[in-house]
Design an enzyme around this catalytic site. Structure first.
Site, PDB file in Angstrom:
ATOM      1  N   CYS A  79     -27.510 -19.482 -18.957  1.00  0.00           N
ATOM      2  CA  CYS A  79     -27.098 -20.630 -19.766  1.00  0.00           C
ATOM      3  C   CYS A  79     -28.101 -20.968 -20.861  1.00  0.00           C
ATOM      4  CB  CYS A  79     -26.889 -21.841 -18.867  1.00  0.00           C
ATOM      5  SG  CYS A  79     -28.288 -22.172 -17.815  1.00  0.00           S
ATOM      6  N   CYS A 127     -29.825 -24.446 -11.489  1.00  0.00           N
ATOM      7  CA  CYS A 127     -30.736 -25.490 -11.985  1.00  0.00           C
ATOM      8  C   CYS A 127     -31.802 -25.808 -10.948  1.00  0.00           C
ATOM      9  CB  CYS A 127     -29.959 -26.767 -12.320  1.00  0.00           C
ATOM     10  SG  CYS A 127     -28.749 -26.529 -13.620  1.00  0.00           S
TER      11      CYS A 127
END
Ligand SMILES: [Zn+2]
Lengths: 131, 206
Positions: free
Chosen positions: A37, A106
């Site tokens: 990402c 994350c």
């Protein structure tokens, strides 16, 4: 504050955003990224002479979950020894923040950032001892 | 560019030469292609990085017309289904091949190279540099320092162009039979890099 409120605070009002002087000998810096990402995260730890983490800072350029993960991670590692901090698992971060599966990376980022920061600090200390 | 008739098959219905395995341009018969037909073959191209983008567009339009569900509305149900399925595959193939970065990424996957999930490596010092550019940009912006923000934008533009050129060069080398693992890892690294750089470029509006 209720449990949920505490979690939400990491999204709305992240803790420990900022930087320490990278050159300082009691500071360890970890920079990691997620190419899937394009998120980048920097996490720094500051230790005392007993190698206890006294403070931590981060900068995260990515989604809300990356920011919340690093905010939580910096809160958790404060007061811990380096060995204790190494034990923090991304799954602990993810479950505390109730991250959905697509945002798991994350929390992985935050875990890796802690490890890198510790490695960086230990590398600095080892260099110092060899002087 | 000599790319005509690289799909050297003849239609099983009318025996005409086909340039794409998905449809016969003479009798409009649709073919249920096996999963292992790659996007290059779908458009009758050789499996290599450099493709004629005008020719690609021309073939995409032609194939889309031949395969289009409206064109097959009088056919039996399973042909209609097939037409929709091939249309969606064609769209995906075109989207991939028309973008050189996606095309390089696709070629890497075809050659058995790692995806970004498996291999997250980046060129040495790239992430600290990305962070540095981002922080400096934010700082300059807060100071209303137009000269400085322009200078940082320029640095990002250069970094983006250099990385893209490197990717194209590596993707071209991937065609040669001597391609090795180090070439694939290097391409993976640069493709990872461009994602961070593009994120940054979007952020500063480059
Ligand atoms: Zn035919």
């Amino acid at each position: 504050m209720r449990y949920n409120e505490k979690v939400l605070e990491h999204y709305r009002n992240p803790k420990n955003v900022g930087s320490f002087d990278e050159q300082a000998e009691n500071v360890g810096t970890g920079i990691v990224g997620a190419p899937e990402c394009g998120d980048v995260m920097k996490l720094q730890i500051q230790v005392n002479e007993n190698n206890h983490i006294v403070d931590a800072r981060f900068k995260a350029y990515g989604c809300g979950s990356a920011i919340a993960s690093s905010s939580l991670a910096t809160e958790w590692i404060k007061g811990k020894t380096l060995d204790e901090a190494k034990q923090i698992k991304n799954t602990d971060i993810a479950s505390e923040l109730a991250l959905p599966p697509v945002k798991m990376h994350c929390s992985v980022l935050a875990e890796n950032a802690i490890k890198k920061a510790i490695e960086d600090l230990q590398r600095k200390k080892a260099k110092d001892n060899n002087k | 560019m000599e790319t005509q008739n690289l799909y050297p098959h003849r239609c099983s219905k009318c025996n005409a030469q086909m340039f794409s395995p998905v449809v016969c341009q003479s009798c409009q018969t649709l073919f249920d292609i096996e999963r292992d037909v790659d996007y290059f073959t779908m458009f009758g191209f050789e499996r290599k990085f450099d493709i004629d983008s005008e020719e690609l567009e021309k073939r995409f339009i032609e194939l889309s017309r031949l395969v289009h569900p409206d064109f097959h509305s009088n056919d039996v149900d399973n042909v209609m289904m097939l037409s929709m399925q091939i249309t969606s595959e064609l769209n995906q193939a075109y989207e991939t091949l028309s973008d050189p970065i996606k095309r390089a990424e696709y070629l890497l996957a075809l050659s058995g190279g790692p995806d970004a999930e498996k291999d997250k490596s980046t060129p040495e010092e790239l992430l600290p540099y990305i962070l540095h550019l981002r922080e400096s940009f934010e700082f300059a912006q807060a100071q209303d320092d137009k000269a400085k923000t322009d200078e940082i934008r320029q640095s990002i533009k250069v970094l983006k162009e250099q990385t893209e050129q490197r990717i194209f060069q590596l993707a071209r080398e991937l065609n040669s039979p001597s391609n090795d693992n180090s070439l694939r890892s290097e391409l993976r690294k640069q493709l990872n890099a461009i994602r961070y750089i593009n994120n940054l470029a979007r952020f500063v509006n480059v």
